[in-house]
Design an enzyme around this catalytic site. Structure first.
Site, mmCIF file in Angstrom:
data_model
loop_
_atom_site.group_PDB
_atom_site.id
_atom_site.type_symbol
_atom_site.label_atom_id
_atom_site.label_comp_id
_atom_site.label_asym_id
_atom_site.label_seq_id
_atom_site.Cartn_x
_atom_site.Cartn_y
_atom_site.Cartn_z
ATOM 1 C CB CYS A 1 -1.274 0.215 1.127
ATOM 2 S SG CYS A 1 -2.665 0.751 0.842
ATOM 3 C CG HIS B 1 -3.481 -3.308 4.465
ATOM 4 N ND1 HIS B 1 -2.471 -2.843 5.235
ATOM 5 C CD2 HIS B 1 -3.944 -2.015 4.364
ATOM 6 C CE1 HIS B 1 -2.448 -1.577 4.092
ATOM 7 N NE2 HIS B 1 -2.942 -1.559 3.639
HETATM 8 N N1 GLN Z 1 -2.181 6.142 2.421
HETATM 9 C C1 GLN Z 1 -2.512 5.691 1.318
HETATM 10 C C2 GLN Z 1 -4.246 5.846 0.459
HETATM 11 O O1 GLN Z 1 -4.485 6.059 1.182
HETATM 12 C C3 GLN Z 1 -2.067 4.441 1.407
HETATM 13 C C4 GLN Z 1 -3.058 3.720 2.350
HETATM 14 C C5 GLN Z 1 -2.491 2.503 3.231
HETATM 15 O O2 GLN Z 1 -1.240 2.346 3.445
HETATM 16 N N2 GLN Z 1 -3.650 1.993 3.504
HETATM 17 O O3 GLN Z 1 -3.806 5.269 -0.966
#
Ligand code: GLN
Length: 267
Positions: free
Chosen positions: A119, A220
């Site tokens: 992510c 995740h």
């Molecule tokens: N901040 C990033 C987004 O919203 C990654 C989010 C995350 O790592 N869950 O795209």
């Protein structure tokens, strides 16, 4: 690296004529697993990825040195496997700034290190992403991808995705929560194609990206706990072998079965 004598490790686990336990990429007496920036990037239990890789290695009798590198520390360049997780927008910007200034992860990649990112970590490995200030933030350019900000609703929910057949992995299960939309350039292949969920958010069904030994995913779960075959793939790459001795997957299988059923069950 030297592996203790163990009848499990025989020539069936070697490739390129190389004995299992004498991998080309591992210079130390144990596998060096680097977890990058646990203080900034470890949302939704991504820490579990480090625990699972460590556990899957130990189940095979491999020594593991886990190095947790906080964002005020230098990233070592001599690791075998690097893990980097997800994060909120502001910590993601700080992590990108520090990783660019530090340079250690880029040098490790140049040395052929294995890098698995999730992510926010995935977005940081690309050329650029949109930061919490709405500005274009440079990434590390280790994957030929770039991330824009999705105009619609965040991509949130459980995901099922079929992995690039070249990687020989079972279907991925995980969950996603991101606003970023990640576009792949010619130098990156999709890690998987979503059956359920949004993945890269581009609408083309792609999920994650990979090139050589660098991987990115939006999943995740933690993704390694739901998909221990991914952890095993990283170990195989680190050892330069095509197979590992079998290791118990009872609890992982139970979790997979439960999550896959929950994801495919009609609402
Ligand atoms: N901040 C990033 C987004 O919203 C990654 C989010 C995350 O790592 N869950 O795209």
């Amino acid at each position: 690296m030297s592996i203790p004598p163990n009848p499990q490790y025989d020539s069936q686990y070697s490739q390129h004529g190389q004995q299992y336990g004498r991998p080309s990429k591992m210079s130390e007496s144990s596998l060096r697993l680097v977890w990058v920036y646990p203080d900034l990037l470890s949302t939704y239990g991504d820490r579990g990825n480090a625990l699972v890789v460590e556990r899957r290695a130990r189940q095979r009798g491999l020594g593991v040195t886990r190095i947790d590198v906080r964002s005020d520390q230098a990233v070592p360049t001599s690791g075998d496997i690097y893990l980097i997780g997800g994060g909120e927008d502001r910590p993601q910007r700080l992590a990108a700034e520090r990783l660019r200034n530090d340079g250690g992860l880029v040098r490790a990649a140049e040395n052929g290190a294995i890098i698995f990112s999730v992510c926010a970590g995935f977005q940081i490995l690309g050329h650029e992403f949109i930061n919490d200030l709405g500005q274009r933030e440079p990434g590390l350019g280790l994957l030929d991808v770039w991330t824009t900000r999705g105009e619609g609703a965040r991509c949130v929910g459980d995901v099922l995705a079929d992995v690039d057949p070249q990687l020989g992995l079972p279907q991925l299960t995980g969950f996603e929560n991101h606003q970023g939309v990640t576009h792949l350039g010619e130098g990156a292949k999709p890690l998987a194609r979503v059956q359920v969920g949004r993945g890269n958010g581009t609408g083309d069904g792609t999920e994650g990206a990979w090139r050589d030994t660098v991987f990115g995913t939006y999943l995740h779960g933690p993704v390694m706990a739901r998909n221990p075959a991914v952890a095993d793939m990283l170990l195989k790459l680190a050892l330069d072998v095509s197979a590992l001795p079998p290791a118990d997957t009872t609890w992982y299988d139970a979790l997979r079965t439960e999550r896959i059923a929950a994801t495919t069950r009609p609402a």
